[in-house]
Design a protein around this motif. Structure first.
Motif, PDB file in Angstrom:
ATOM      1  N   SER A 338       0.792  -1.251   0.000  1.00 28.46           N
ATOM      2  CA  SER A 338       0.000   0.000   0.000  1.00 28.46           C
ATOM      3  C   SER A 338       0.815   1.288   0.000  1.00 28.46           C
ATOM      4  N   PHE A 339       2.061   1.233  -0.494  1.00 28.91           N
ATOM      5  CA  PHE A 339       2.773   2.494  -0.711  1.00 28.91           C
ATOM      6  C   PHE A 339       2.113   3.227  -1.873  1.00 28.91           C
ATOM      7  N   ASP A 340       2.124   4.554  -1.794  1.00 29.55           N
ATOM      8  CA  ASP A 340       1.489   5.359  -2.835  1.00 29.55           C
ATOM      9  C   ASP A 340       2.461   5.720  -3.947  1.00 29.55           C
ATOM     10  N   VAL A 341       3.776   5.792  -3.588  1.00 27.43           N
ATOM     11  CA  VAL A 341       4.792   6.231  -4.542  1.00 27.43           C
ATOM     12  C   VAL A 341       6.122   5.595  -4.172  1.00 27.43           C
ATOM     13  N   PHE A 342       6.972   5.397  -5.185  1.00 28.64           N
ATOM     14  CA  PHE A 342       8.305   4.798  -4.989  1.00 28.64           C
ATOM     15  C   PHE A 342       9.310   5.808  -5.519  1.00 28.64           C
ATOM     16  N   ASN A 343      10.147   6.312  -4.616  1.00 30.74           N
ATOM     17  CA  ASN A 343      11.087   7.383  -4.983  1.00 30.74           C
ATOM     18  C   ASN A 343      12.511   6.865  -5.093  1.00 30.74           C
ATOM     19  N   CYS A 344      13.292   7.501  -5.960  1.00 32.59           N
ATOM     20  CA  CYS A 344      14.717   7.186  -6.012  1.00 32.59           C
ATOM     21  C   CYS A 344      15.480   8.364  -6.604  1.00 32.59           C
ATOM     22  N   LEU A 345      16.812   8.269  -6.561  1.00 34.48           N
ATOM     23  CA  LEU A 345      17.684   9.271  -7.171  1.00 34.48           C
ATOM     24  C   LEU A 345      18.286   8.666  -8.428  1.00 34.48           C
ATOM     25  N   ASN A 346      18.914   9.488  -9.268  1.00 38.78           N
ATOM     26  CA  ASN A 346      19.488   8.958 -10.513  1.00 38.78           C
ATOM     27  C   ASN A 346      20.918   8.469 -10.312  1.00 38.78           C
ATOM     28  N   LEU A 347      21.247   8.021  -9.080  1.00 44.59           N
ATOM     29  CA  LEU A 347      22.579   7.484  -8.809  1.00 44.59           C
ATOM     30  C   LEU A 347      22.592   5.960  -9.050  1.00 44.59           C
ATOM     31  N   MET A 348      23.728   5.321  -8.714  1.00 47.92           N
ATOM     32  CA  MET A 348      23.902   3.891  -9.017  1.00 47.92           C
ATOM     33  C   MET A 348      23.468   3.630 -10.463  1.00 47.92           C
ATOM     34  N   ASP A 349      22.793   2.508 -10.722  1.00 44.96           N
ATOM     35  CA  ASP A 349      22.386   2.207 -12.107  1.00 44.96           C
ATOM     36  C   ASP A 349      20.940   2.596 -12.356  1.00 44.96           C
ATOM     37  N   ASN A 350      20.410   3.460 -11.466  1.00 41.18           N
ATOM     38  CA  ASN A 350      18.978   3.758 -11.544  1.00 41.18           C
ATOM     39  C   ASN A 350      18.590   4.395 -12.863  1.00 41.18           C
ATOM     40  N   ASP A 351      19.468   5.214 -13.416  1.00 42.86           N
ATOM     41  CA  ASP A 351      19.118   5.957 -14.625  1.00 42.86           C
ATOM     42  C   ASP A 351      18.741   5.022 -15.780  1.00 42.86           C
ATOM     43  N   ASP A 352      19.285   3.798 -15.756  1.00 41.30           N
ATOM     44  CA  ASP A 352      19.024   2.838 -16.845  1.00 41.30           C
ATOM     45  C   ASP A 352      17.578   2.367 -16.862  1.00 41.30           C
ATOM     46  N   ILE A 353      16.897   2.482 -15.712  1.00 46.91           N
ATOM     47  CA  ILE A 353      15.575   1.845 -15.628  1.00 46.91           C
ATOM     48  C   ILE A 353      14.442   2.844 -15.443  1.00 46.91           C
ATOM     49  N   LEU A 354      14.788   4.121 -15.253  1.00 49.80           N
ATOM     50  CA  LEU A 354      13.764   5.116 -14.892  1.00 49.80           C
ATOM     51  C   LEU A 354      12.651   5.192 -15.941  1.00 49.80           C
ATOM     52  N   ASP A 355      13.025   5.285 -17.192  1.00 51.86           N
ATOM     53  CA  ASP A 355      11.989   5.416 -18.238  1.00 51.86           C
ATOM     54  C   ASP A 355      11.173   4.132 -18.364  1.00 51.86           C
ATOM     55  N   ASP A 356      11.874   3.014 -18.502  1.00 45.47           N
ATOM     56  CA  ASP A 356      11.167   1.728 -18.695  1.00 45.47           C
ATOM     57  C   ASP A 356      10.165   1.456 -17.577  1.00 45.47           C
ATOM     58  N   LEU A 357      10.541   1.825 -16.341  1.00 47.97           N
ATOM     59  CA  LEU A 357       9.665   1.503 -15.201  1.00 47.97           C
ATOM     60  C   LEU A 357       8.709   2.640 -14.879  1.00 47.97           C
ATOM     61  N   LYS A 358       8.633   3.610 -15.761  1.00 47.91           N
ATOM     62  CA  LYS A 358       7.624   4.680 -15.675  1.00 47.91           C
ATOM     63  C   LYS A 358       7.841   5.612 -14.477  1.00 47.91           C
ATOM     64  N   PHE A 359       9.104   5.901 -14.154  1.00 45.88           N
ATOM     65  CA  PHE A 359       9.421   6.934 -13.165  1.00 45.88           C
ATOM     66  C   PHE A 359       9.261   8.287 -13.841  1.00 45.88           C
ATOM     67  N   GLY A 360       8.796   9.265 -13.063  1.00 44.31           N
ATOM     68  CA  GLY A 360       8.733  10.634 -13.559  1.00 44.31           C
ATOM     69  C   GLY A 360       9.804  11.452 -12.860  1.00 44.31           C
ATOM     70  N   LYS A 361      10.318  12.447 -13.568  1.00 41.85           N
ATOM     71  CA  LYS A 361      11.368  13.303 -12.997  1.00 41.85           C
ATOM     72  C   LYS A 361      10.768  14.154 -11.881  1.00 41.85           C
ATOM     73  N   GLY A 362      11.449  14.223 -10.737  1.00 34.86           N
ATOM     74  CA  GLY A 362      11.012  15.098  -9.640  1.00 34.86           C
ATOM     75  C   GLY A 362      11.404  16.530  -9.959  1.00 34.86           C
ATOM     76  N   ASP A 363      10.963  17.448  -9.093  1.00 28.82           N
ATOM     77  CA  ASP A 363      11.228  18.864  -9.405  1.00 28.82           C
ATOM     78  C   ASP A 363      12.421  19.389  -8.626  1.00 28.82           C
TER      79      ASP A 363
END
Ligand code: 80O
Length: 388
Positions: A338-363
């Motif tokens: 029941s989490f509403d949102v899953f947050n992360c930073l673009n560090l480690m290998d996260n940048d490779d998966i952000l688009d595919d997994l439907k992450f939106g850019k924070g402000d």
């Protein structure tokens, strides 16, 4: 005026181009370290916040939930739980004097706080024992009394007394001088609530029904052998995580006790999973629970947010899962809890998966800093350290 305090500190100048790594000033000899606390304005006094005492833990919780970091639009404020704070502030090697509080003499009210916890950080090839500074907080009613510089000098003094002279910290504000500047990203799990609370907005050409469908996830993790981490996994996780983190220019080194503390699951605090096949751990992923209060909302009071913590894949990680599949299973489990949102930073290998997994850019941005240590700038994908 700009950075009056920071110009007095051992940090690179805002416009300095760091060319090589190393301490900025030598360790202070013990007899030259100030033995008494820094002076506070008249009506305040220092204390160690004793979070083993339920009442004092609640005082710290209350100070932070009412006065800690808000988003840029002052719509949300971090709401670290009391259990989370106990977990975050009592890792192996923690010290009571490193949970520094400021109280009002007349009524004993806790009005400011700053913390240090020990950590080992590898900066390029250099292993550095340091502290992680976090939870710097001054009550809203005491802002612009220049209390933050005093809190920073006092925690520095208390850390120096224990023979540590470097620190790691993050901040949304741009100070002299980041070793890395990261962006944050959000993956909607409960888009209806996120839109109704103003955390996110409907994309053009996608109505609410389509948006709910767009973010829909399976009920259960997909990777064969994906399960909760347990005590028997600690040795494997320690070995494989430390090895995996070697690919980053800046990353922590975890002791066995560190792995037990930071990654064995704690309800409502930290969630950790491994992929086990043929009696072998091949993958690991974890996230922590950091809700945010919704400031002044009539119906919703909280955003339940999960924050990506550490992960690894053995070898080239293609055997059982890709980073994408691994984080996707973390999304699936977070949604099921029941989490509403899953947050992360673009560090480690996260940048490779952000688009595919439907992450939106924070402000916003999260800046990483080292205190009393010059470090050649690190790109986010070369950064392997996640703070709470
Ligand atoms: C959604 O509620 C919020 C309440 C307060 C601030 C922010 C924006 C923000 N400053 N977010 C982050 O710093 C952030 C975004 C993604 C991942 N980790 C993050 O910060 C972590 C690590 C640093 N200490 C705070 C938690 C959002």
């Amino acid at each position: 005026e700009d950075f009056k305090f920071w110009k007095t500190q051992p940090v690179p100048a805002i416009d300095e181009e760091v060319k090589e790594d190393g301490p900025i000033e030598a360790d202070t000899p013990y007899d030259q370290i100030k033995k008494e606390p820094y002076a506070l304005p008249g009506s305040f006094t220092w204390c160690n916040v004793n979070i083993d005492d339920k009442e004092e833990l609640t005082e710290l919780y209350t100070l932070l939930t009412e006065n800690y970091v808000e988003d840029d639009d002052a719509m949300f404020r971090f709401d670290y739980s009391a259990e989370f704070l106990k977990w975050a502030l009592q890792p192996p090697g923690w010290k009571p004097q490193w949970l520094a509080g400021v109280r009002v003499k007349s009524n004993n009210k806790l009005v400011a706080f700053i913390s240090a916890i020990p950590a080992t950080l590898r900066v390029h090839e250099h292993k550095q024992l340091l502290v992680e500074i976090n939870f710097l907080c001054v009550h809203k009613k005491l802002r612009s009394k220049r209390l933050a510089p005093v809190l920073i000098k006092e925690i520095t003094r208390r850390v120096h007394l224990e023979g540590t002279f470097q620190a790691l910290y993050t901040a949304g504000v741009h100070l002299p001088k980041p070793i890395s500047v990261c962006r944050y990203y959000h993956r909607s799990l409960n888009p209806k609530k996120l839109i109704e609370t103003g955390f996110s907005h409907l994309e053009k050409n996608r109505n609410m029904a389509k948006t709910i469908k767009y973010y829909r996830l399976p009920e259960k993790p997909l990777i064969p052998g994906f399960r909760e981490m347990k005590a028997e996994d600690v040795d494997s996780v320690q070995k494989l995580l430390n090895t995996y983190l070697e690919k980053y220019q800046v990353a922590p080194v975890f002791s066995r006790e560190d792995v037990e503390h930071w990654f064995l699951p704690v309800d409502n605090v930290v969630y950790s999973y491994v992929v086990e096949n043929e009696n072998e751990i091949t993958d690991f992923v974890s996230f922590y629970n950091l809700p945010s209060s919704i400031i002044g909302h009539p119906t919703y009071k909280e955003i339940k947010a999960a924050y990506l913590f550490y992960y690894f894949q053995e070898g080239m990680g293609k055997k059982y899962s890709t980073t994408r599949a691994l984080i996707n299973d973390a999304l699936i489990v977070a949604k099921s809890k029941s989490f509403d949102v899953f947050n992360c930073l673009n560090l480690m290998d996260n940048d490779d998966i952000l688009d595919d997994l439907k992450f939106g850019k924070g402000d916003g941005l999260l800046n990483y800093y080292l205190y009393n240590y010059r470090c050649v700038e690190v790109k986010p994908r070369q950064l392997g350290v996640v703070l709470l």
